[in-house]
Design a protein around this motif. Sequence first.
Motif, PDB file in Angstrom:
ATOM      1  N   GLU A 123      24.719  68.078  49.177  1.00 47.33           N
ATOM      2  CA  GLU A 123      25.559  67.752  50.069  1.00 47.33           C
ATOM      3  C   GLU A 123      24.948  67.580  51.544  1.00 47.33           C
ATOM      4  O   GLU A 123      24.037  68.203  51.656  1.00 47.33           O
ATOM      5  CB  GLU A 123      26.776  69.042  50.003  1.00 47.33           C
ATOM      6  CG  GLU A 123      27.455  69.254  48.843  1.00 47.33           C
ATOM      7  CD  GLU A 123      28.519  70.467  49.075  1.00 47.33           C
ATOM      8  OE1 GLU A 123      29.443  70.457  47.956  1.00 47.33           O
ATOM      9  OE2 GLU A 123      28.528  71.198  49.925  1.00 47.33           O
ATOM     10  N   THR A 133      39.014  62.196  50.961  1.00 48.73           N
ATOM     11  CA  THR A 133      39.679  63.597  50.747  1.00 48.73           C
ATOM     12  C   THR A 133      40.194  63.609  49.441  1.00 48.73           C
ATOM     13  O   THR A 133      39.932  64.643  48.548  1.00 48.73           O
ATOM     14  CB  THR A 133      40.278  64.178  51.990  1.00 48.73           C
ATOM     15  OG1 THR A 133      39.890  64.009  53.037  1.00 48.73           O
ATOM     16  CG2 THR A 133      40.655  65.689  51.642  1.00 48.73           C
ATOM     17  N   GLY A 184      37.980  63.508  46.598  1.00 55.37           N
ATOM     18  CA  GLY A 184      36.987  64.634  46.712  1.00 55.37           C
ATOM     19  C   GLY A 184      35.579  64.407  47.108  1.00 55.37           C
ATOM     20  O   GLY A 184      34.643  65.121  46.803  1.00 55.37           O
ATOM     21  N   GLU A 226      35.183  66.825  52.718  1.00 56.47           N
ATOM     22  CA  GLU A 226      36.083  68.020  53.012  1.00 56.47           C
ATOM     23  C   GLU A 226      35.844  68.460  54.527  1.00 56.47           C
ATOM     24  O   GLU A 226      34.754  68.608  54.984  1.00 56.47           O
ATOM     25  CB  GLU A 226      35.739  69.082  52.143  1.00 56.47           C
ATOM     26  CG  GLU A 226      36.538  70.304  52.306  1.00 56.47           C
ATOM     27  CD  GLU A 226      35.897  71.637  51.473  1.00 56.47           C
ATOM     28  OE1 GLU A 226      36.622  72.948  51.846  1.00 56.47           O
ATOM     29  OE2 GLU A 226      35.350  71.650  50.482  1.00 56.47           O
ATOM     30  N   ARG A 227      36.820  68.609  55.165  1.00 54.31           N
ATOM     31  CA  ARG A 227      37.062  69.065  56.496  1.00 54.31           C
ATOM     32  C   ARG A 227      37.327  70.636  56.736  1.00 54.31           C
ATOM     33  O   ARG A 227      38.085  70.859  56.140  1.00 54.31           O
ATOM     34  CB  ARG A 227      37.907  68.345  57.210  1.00 54.31           C
ATOM     35  CG  ARG A 227      37.607  68.487  58.954  1.00 54.31           C
ATOM     36  CD  ARG A 227      38.628  67.792  59.690  1.00 54.31           C
ATOM     37  NE  ARG A 227      38.676  68.175  61.099  1.00 54.31           N
ATOM     38  CZ  ARG A 227      38.250  67.197  61.984  1.00 54.31           C
ATOM     39  NH1 ARG A 227      37.746  65.700  61.409  1.00 54.31           N
ATOM     40  NH2 ARG A 227      38.049  67.392  63.223  1.00 54.31           N
ATOM     41  N   THR A 228      36.284  71.248  57.409  1.00 52.16           N
ATOM     42  CA  THR A 228      36.430  72.616  57.432  1.00 52.16           C
ATOM     43  C   THR A 228      36.581  72.760  59.047  1.00 52.16           C
ATOM     44  O   THR A 228      36.686  71.851  59.865  1.00 52.16           O
ATOM     45  CB  THR A 228      35.108  73.414  57.062  1.00 52.16           C
ATOM     46  OG1 THR A 228      33.996  73.144  58.013  1.00 52.16           O
ATOM     47  CG2 THR A 228      34.855  73.108  55.573  1.00 52.16           C
ATOM     48  N   ARG A 264      30.608  65.767  50.262  1.00 46.65           N
ATOM     49  CA  ARG A 264      30.560  66.471  48.876  1.00 46.65           C
ATOM     50  C   ARG A 264      29.616  65.731  47.822  1.00 46.65           C
ATOM     51  O   ARG A 264      28.895  66.270  47.279  1.00 46.65           O
ATOM     52  CB  ARG A 264      31.688  66.670  48.188  1.00 46.65           C
ATOM     53  CG  ARG A 264      32.957  67.686  48.791  1.00 46.65           C
ATOM     54  CD  ARG A 264      32.206  68.985  48.658  1.00 46.65           C
ATOM     55  NE  ARG A 264      33.226  70.182  49.069  1.00 46.65           N
ATOM     56  CZ  ARG A 264      32.732  71.287  49.561  1.00 46.65           C
ATOM     57  NH1 ARG A 264      31.620  71.766  49.341  1.00 46.65           N
ATOM     58  NH2 ARG A 264      33.688  72.162  49.979  1.00 46.65           N
TER      59      ARG A 264
END
Length: 228
Positions: free
Chosen positions: A165, A196, A199, A202-204, A211
Amino acid sequence: MARLAGIKLFKGLDIDLAPIEARANWRRFDPEEVLVDFDEPSTDVYFLLTGEVRVLMRTASGKEVILHEMRPGDLFGELAALDGVPRSANVTALTRGEACVMPAAVFKELLFSHQPVAERLFCLMASRIRELNARFMEQTVLDLRHRLYSELLRLSSPRQDRSGERVITPPPFHHIVAARIGCRREQITREFTMLTQEGLIERTRGALILRQPDVLKARVAEAMRTDH
């Protein structure tokens, strides 16, 4: 220890920087402060000691395109110092920081008297030209979607705790990404939504995680081959 010793251009070289520093100035700056602006006649070279800045260019119609961000250890302004032509880009502070501001005459004297420094500058300028060439090729050949994939890969770095990643920290604002690849913010928002859902990203709170960066690389490579 010389304050310029941590600058990439000088790091690890056996050079007495004290006399050079004595002929330079030191400038503190605040967020959003303009350090260099378009068409300025100034020829000083800036060595970034602390803080971060953004370099961008502006078209005749006023559209701005972000070239890159710079961090401690980087330098900018060397083109004007070498050829005396007015500034070709705007450099604006993103954070508070400090820079060493070296007059063009001092900078050129340093280059001409220390071959290792000149060689490093040539390599730095060559790498910037290669990057600009790559981005020019992408703008010419790739559609918006694949330019976005390529830019995300360029902005990211390997994620420490997850094999394969990649991560962009902090997560980039949509309008900033748009300014980097020459499109509108709404288009970036739409593409991020699709990525998104697939998949692929991914936003944190503190990062944007790629990914499956290999999938993005493969898509860009395929688009380059088919010449969209």
